[in-house]
Structures are given as C-alpha cells and as structure tokens.
Design a protein around this motif. Structure first.
Motif, PDB file in Angstrom:
ATOM      1  N   ASP A  66       0.830  -1.210   0.000  1.00 21.91           N
ATOM      2  CA  ASP A  66       0.000   0.000   0.000  1.00 21.91           C
ATOM      3  C   ASP A  66       0.862   1.257   0.000  1.00 21.91           C
ATOM      4  OD1 ASP A  66      -2.258  -1.565  -0.007  1.00 21.91           O
ATOM      5  OD2 ASP A  66      -2.638  -1.363   2.144  1.00 21.91           O
ATOM      6  N   SER A  67       1.953   1.247   0.762  1.00 20.83           N
ATOM      7  CA  SER A  67       2.855   2.400   0.795  1.00 20.83           C
ATOM      8  C   SER A  67       3.509   2.613  -0.569  1.00 20.83           C
ATOM      9  CB  SER A  67       3.925   2.195   1.867  1.00 20.83           C
ATOM     10  OG  SER A  67       4.863   3.225   1.838  1.00 20.83           O
ATOM     11  N   ASP A  68       3.931   1.528  -1.205  1.00 20.01           N
ATOM     12  CA  ASP A  68       4.535   1.641  -2.534  1.00 20.01           C
ATOM     13  C   ASP A  68       3.544   2.203  -3.547  1.00 20.01           C
ATOM     14  OD1 ASP A  68       6.879   0.641  -1.556  1.00 20.01           O
ATOM     15  OD2 ASP A  68       6.621  -1.381  -2.394  1.00 20.01           O
ATOM     16  N   MET A  69       2.298   1.761  -3.472  1.00 14.08           N
ATOM     17  CA  MET A  69       1.288   2.258  -4.412  1.00 14.08           C
ATOM     18  C   MET A  69       1.018   3.744  -4.187  1.00 14.08           C
ATOM     19  SD  MET A  69       0.363   0.015  -6.583  1.00 14.08           S
ATOM     20  CE  MET A  69       2.021  -0.623  -6.629  1.00 14.08           C
ATOM     21  N   VAL A  70       0.984   4.176  -2.943  1.00 17.14           N
ATOM     22  CA  VAL A  70       0.775   5.591  -2.656  1.00 17.14           C
ATOM     23  C   VAL A  70       1.945   6.413  -3.193  1.00 17.14           C
ATOM     24  CG1 VAL A  70       0.690   7.291  -0.795  1.00 17.14           C
ATOM     25  CG2 VAL A  70      -0.739   5.267  -0.683  1.00 17.14           C
ATOM     26  N   SER A  75       4.235  10.057  -7.255  1.00 17.34           N
ATOM     27  CA  SER A  75       5.289  10.416  -8.201  1.00 17.34           C
ATOM     28  C   SER A  75       4.717  10.701  -9.585  1.00 17.34           C
ATOM     29  CB  SER A  75       6.343   9.320  -8.278  1.00 17.34           C
ATOM     30  OG  SER A  75       5.853   8.186  -8.959  1.00 17.34           O
ATOM     31  N   TYR A  76       3.706   9.931 -10.005  1.00 14.83           N
ATOM     32  CA  TYR A  76       3.110  10.192 -11.311  1.00 14.83           C
ATOM     33  C   TYR A  76       2.277  11.461 -11.308  1.00 14.83           C
ATOM     34  CZ  TYR A  76       4.731   5.952 -13.451  1.00 14.83           C
ATOM     35  OH  TYR A  76       5.521   4.997 -13.981  1.00 14.83           O
ATOM     36  N   SER A  77       1.626  11.775 -10.211  1.00 18.77           N
ATOM     37  CA  SER A  77       0.834  12.997 -10.192  1.00 18.77           C
ATOM     38  C   SER A  77       1.716  14.235 -10.072  1.00 18.77           C
ATOM     39  CB  SER A  77      -0.200  12.954  -9.066  1.00 18.77           C
ATOM     40  OG  SER A  77       0.411  12.736  -7.829  1.00 18.77           O
ATOM     41  N   LEU A  78       2.975  14.066  -9.698  1.00 16.56           N
ATOM     42  CA  LEU A  78       3.907  15.187  -9.642  1.00 16.56           C
ATOM     43  C   LEU A  78       4.711  15.331 -10.929  1.00 16.56           C
ATOM     44  CD1 LEU A  78       5.282  14.852  -6.016  1.00 16.56           C
ATOM     45  CD2 LEU A  78       3.719  16.575  -6.895  1.00 16.56           C
ATOM     46  N   GLY A  79       4.395  14.559 -11.955  1.00 15.65           N
ATOM     47  CA  GLY A  79       5.077  14.708 -13.228  1.00 15.65           C
ATOM     48  C   GLY A  79       5.896  13.508 -13.623  1.00 15.65           C
ATOM     49  N   GLY A  80       5.675  12.387 -13.029  1.00 18.07           N
ATOM     50  CA  GLY A  80       6.385  11.178 -13.402  1.00 18.07           C
ATOM     51  C   GLY A  80       7.427  10.804 -12.384  1.00 18.07           C
ATOM     52  N   PRO A  81       7.868   9.573 -12.435  1.00 20.10           N
ATOM     53  CA  PRO A  81       8.879   9.131 -11.477  1.00 20.10           C
ATOM     54  C   PRO A  81      10.221   9.790 -11.766  1.00 20.10           C
ATOM     55  CG  PRO A  81       8.484   7.441 -13.091  1.00 20.10           C
ATOM     56  CD  PRO A  81       7.488   8.526 -13.349  1.00 20.10           C
ATOM     57  N   GLY A  85      10.956   6.122 -17.202  1.00 19.05           N
ATOM     58  CA  GLY A  85       9.825   6.822 -17.761  1.00 19.05           C
ATOM     59  C   GLY A  85       8.537   6.170 -17.327  1.00 19.05           C
ATOM     60  N   PRO A  86       7.440   6.661 -17.814  1.00 17.35           N
ATOM     61  CA  PRO A  86       6.166   6.057 -17.441  1.00 17.35           C
ATOM     62  C   PRO A  86       6.027   4.665 -18.036  1.00 17.35           C
ATOM     63  CG  PRO A  86       5.827   7.713 -19.104  1.00 17.35           C
ATOM     64  CD  PRO A  86       7.264   7.789 -18.697  1.00 17.35           C
ATOM     65  N   TYR A  87       5.128   3.888 -17.496  1.00 18.25           N
ATOM     66  CA  TYR A  87       4.919   2.524 -17.964  1.00 18.25           C
ATOM     67  C   TYR A  87       4.163   2.481 -19.280  1.00 18.25           C
ATOM     68  CZ  TYR A  87       6.363   1.194 -13.310  1.00 18.25           C
ATOM     69  OH  TYR A  87       7.057   1.029 -12.163  1.00 18.25           O
TER      70      TYR A  87
END
Length: 97
Positions: A66-70, A75-81, A85-87
């Motif tokens: 759950d922590s990893d998913m959060v 990270s994606y809502s802040l502009g990507g990891p 790159g994105p999946y």
C-alpha cells in the motif's frame, strides 16, 4: 428547524467518524487468535504460532504494498517518477540507445 437539521448533521458525522477507528493491538491479537483457531489450530502449538506469524507477515507485506502504491501514485501525479519513464507510451530503452 435549523437547530434540528444541524443536530442531525452533527450526529451523522459523529456516527460516521466512530466507524473509522482502528483496532488496538490487543483487539488485533484477539482477532488473529480467533482466525487461527477457526482454521483448527490449537493454542500453544507450533502450528498455531506459525499461523500467527503468517498473518503478521501478510499484514506487513500489505502495508509495504500500500505504501509503494501511494508513493508511485504521488510520483506520477507530480510529473512522473524520478527514474526511467512512465509505464505507458514509448519504451524507455529506446530513448537511451
């Protein structure tokens, strides 16, 4: 009439928030004991201890997941990891060749 509506809203809010309480460690342990006993394990045996251990390990693994998913969602809502790159879209290995 207005105070009656306000009282109703406050009562509904209090009932809703009281349902959000987490279990205390004692309540969690009692629930785990009940679950292992429902599987047929006898209290005080190695199998019972193993059952309790597996329940605890599953709870820890679920918390890590759950922590990893959060964190991934943040990270994606802040502009990507911050790595790769994105999946979706173009594979990342094409950009580095």
């Amino acid at each position: 009439m207005r105070t009656l509506a306000l009282t109703f809203v406050l009562a509904a809010t209090a009932v809703g928030l009281s349902a959000c309480q987490t279990m205390s460690p004692e309540e969690r342990r009692a629930a785990d004991n009940t679950q292992c006993m429902s599987y047929g394990f006898k209290r005080g045996t190695d199998a019972f201890a193993t059952c309790l251990q597996r329940i605890d390990l599953e709870r820890q693994a679920r918390a890590r997941y759950d922590s990893d998913m959060v964190m991934m969602d943040m990270s994606y809502s802040l502009g990507g990891p911050y790595y790769g790159g994105p999946y979706y879209g173009r594979p990342y290995y094409r950009r580095y060749r």
